[in-house]
Design a protein around this motif. Sequence first.
Motif, PDB file in Angstrom:
ATOM      1  N   GLY A 208       0.794  -1.220   0.000  1.00 40.94           N
ATOM      2  CA  GLY A 208       0.000   0.000   0.000  1.00 40.94           C
ATOM      3  C   GLY A 208       0.825   1.267   0.000  1.00 40.94           C
ATOM      4  O   GLY A 208       0.335   2.335  -0.357  1.00 40.94           O
ATOM      5  N   VAL A 209       2.072   1.159   0.422  1.00 44.52           N
ATOM      6  CA  VAL A 209       2.977   2.318   0.443  1.00 44.52           C
ATOM      7  C   VAL A 209       4.031   2.175  -0.636  1.00 44.52           C
ATOM      8  O   VAL A 209       4.348   3.116  -1.357  1.00 44.52           O
ATOM      9  N   GLY A 210       4.571   0.970  -0.760  1.00 43.45           N
ATOM     10  CA  GLY A 210       5.633   0.719  -1.731  1.00 43.45           C
ATOM     11  C   GLY A 210       6.954   0.493  -1.032  1.00 43.45           C
ATOM     12  O   GLY A 210       7.010   0.128   0.146  1.00 43.45           O
ATOM     13  N   ILE A 211       8.042   0.761  -1.737  1.00 40.35           N
ATOM     14  CA  ILE A 211       9.381   0.544  -1.199  1.00 40.35           C
ATOM     15  C   ILE A 211       9.870   1.820  -0.531  1.00 40.35           C
ATOM     16  O   ILE A 211       9.794   2.908  -1.105  1.00 40.35           O
ATOM     17  N   ILE A 212      10.366   1.671   0.700  1.00 40.00           N
ATOM     18  CA  ILE A 212      10.926   2.818   1.407  1.00 40.00           C
ATOM     19  C   ILE A 212      12.402   2.555   1.697  1.00 40.00           C
ATOM     20  O   ILE A 212      12.821   1.410   1.848  1.00 40.00           O
ATOM     21  N   ASP A 213      13.177   3.636   1.741  1.00 37.46           N
ATOM     22  CA  ASP A 213      14.597   3.557   2.071  1.00 37.46           C
ATOM     23  C   ASP A 213      14.739   3.824   3.561  1.00 37.46           C
ATOM     24  O   ASP A 213      14.602   4.956   4.026  1.00 37.46           O
ATOM     25  N   VAL A 214      14.990   2.769   4.329  1.00 33.28           N
ATOM     26  CA  VAL A 214      15.011   2.874   5.787  1.00 33.28           C
ATOM     27  C   VAL A 214      16.129   3.798   6.261  1.00 33.28           C
ATOM     28  O   VAL A 214      15.933   4.620   7.169  1.00 33.28           O
ATOM     29  N   MET A 215      17.310   3.700   5.654  1.00 33.49           N
ATOM     30  CA  MET A 215      18.417   4.548   6.089  1.00 33.49           C
ATOM     31  C   MET A 215      18.110   6.017   5.822  1.00 33.49           C
ATOM     32  O   MET A 215      18.441   6.889   6.634  1.00 33.49           O
ATOM     33  N   ASN A 216      17.460   6.310   4.705  1.00 35.83           N
ATOM     34  CA  ASN A 216      17.140   7.689   4.361  1.00 35.83           C
ATOM     35  C   ASN A 216      16.077   8.269   5.301  1.00 35.83           C
ATOM     36  O   ASN A 216      16.145   9.427   5.702  1.00 35.83           O
ATOM     37  N   LEU A 217      15.101   7.434   5.680  1.00 37.34           N
ATOM     38  CA  LEU A 217      14.005   7.918   6.518  1.00 37.34           C
ATOM     39  C   LEU A 217      14.347   7.935   7.999  1.00 37.34           C
ATOM     40  O   LEU A 217      13.923   8.844   8.732  1.00 37.34           O
ATOM     41  N   PHE A 218      15.100   6.937   8.464  1.00 40.34           N
ATOM     42  CA  PHE A 218      15.315   6.784   9.911  1.00 40.34           C
ATOM     43  C   PHE A 218      16.774   6.968  10.338  1.00 40.34           C
ATOM     44  O   PHE A 218      17.067   6.910  11.531  1.00 40.34           O
TER      45      PHE A 218
END
Length: 312
Positions: A208-218
């Motif tokens: 429902g959201v797609g692919i997220i870049d964990v290092m970029n976000l967190f």
Amino acid sequence: MADSVSVKDLVNNIRLEVFHGEELLDQKQIKVSDISRPGLELTNYFKFYPRERVQLFGKTEISYAKDSMSSDDRLNTYRRMATVDTPAFVVSTGLPIPVELTQAAKENKVPILTSKLTTSRLLSNMTNYLEGQLAERESVHGELVEIYGLGVLITGDSGIGKSETALDLIKRGHRLIADDRVDVFQQDEQTLVGESPKILRHLLEIRGVGIIDVMNLFGAGSVKGHTDINLIVHLQNWDDETKFDRLGNGEEKRKFFDVEIPKITIPVRVGRNLGDIIEAAAMNFRAKNMGYDATKVFDDNLNELIKDNSTK
């Protein structure tokens, strides 16, 4: 499992300096994890010379060649060592490179690498890296998260909520190792290591959201390249007919290669916070390893209660 590792990868990962042969690093391939310290070869014994290994020279090898061999003998010996199959010469402890070794390496196109590390430390670092890269691998469907320093592999059927649970754990300050696919390999007799394929590194897919870049976000502290796998948490849809462990004394294990990893099964039901439960499971697992077993405490309390009641 990789068939080989380039000398360039070895240089980059062990932080070696290139003394000679920069242009050879991509061409030269390492196919075995064992490292050779050429002691017998310096005495001119080549019957079992492991030509396919990285050749490591420390204080012992360099000092012996300098004090006990003539310049011509050193050159002839190094020439015999510098075969077409030899990946590289490595000199430790910041030692000066013998001119004869340089000449032999140039003639036979063998790179020379150096390090300021001691011979034993450098040997250990190179062996560990090569064993990890050349080890047989198995791909597992799941999430690998480091929780309070423990590598927890979360498995379960597709769509059960593994990625969402991993995201919840990341928001709590834990670290993502791999999402969806985890590459596992045996490092030694007791250690199983997991890492993410390069194409998926630091990425997390949320339906429902797609692919997220964990290092970029967190941030960089939310991810890690690899970790030992200490515990498997299997998520399973709640079923009234299935008997789930309630006391914590029904420990399962899952075997990868020659290593058995403890496994617990957690039922998934609407309203259950899986992040809380998996955090608690990781802390309880650590407590057990430190000698505190809540199940045993409960059993002891129960036995004491039965004993007290039986005497009345």
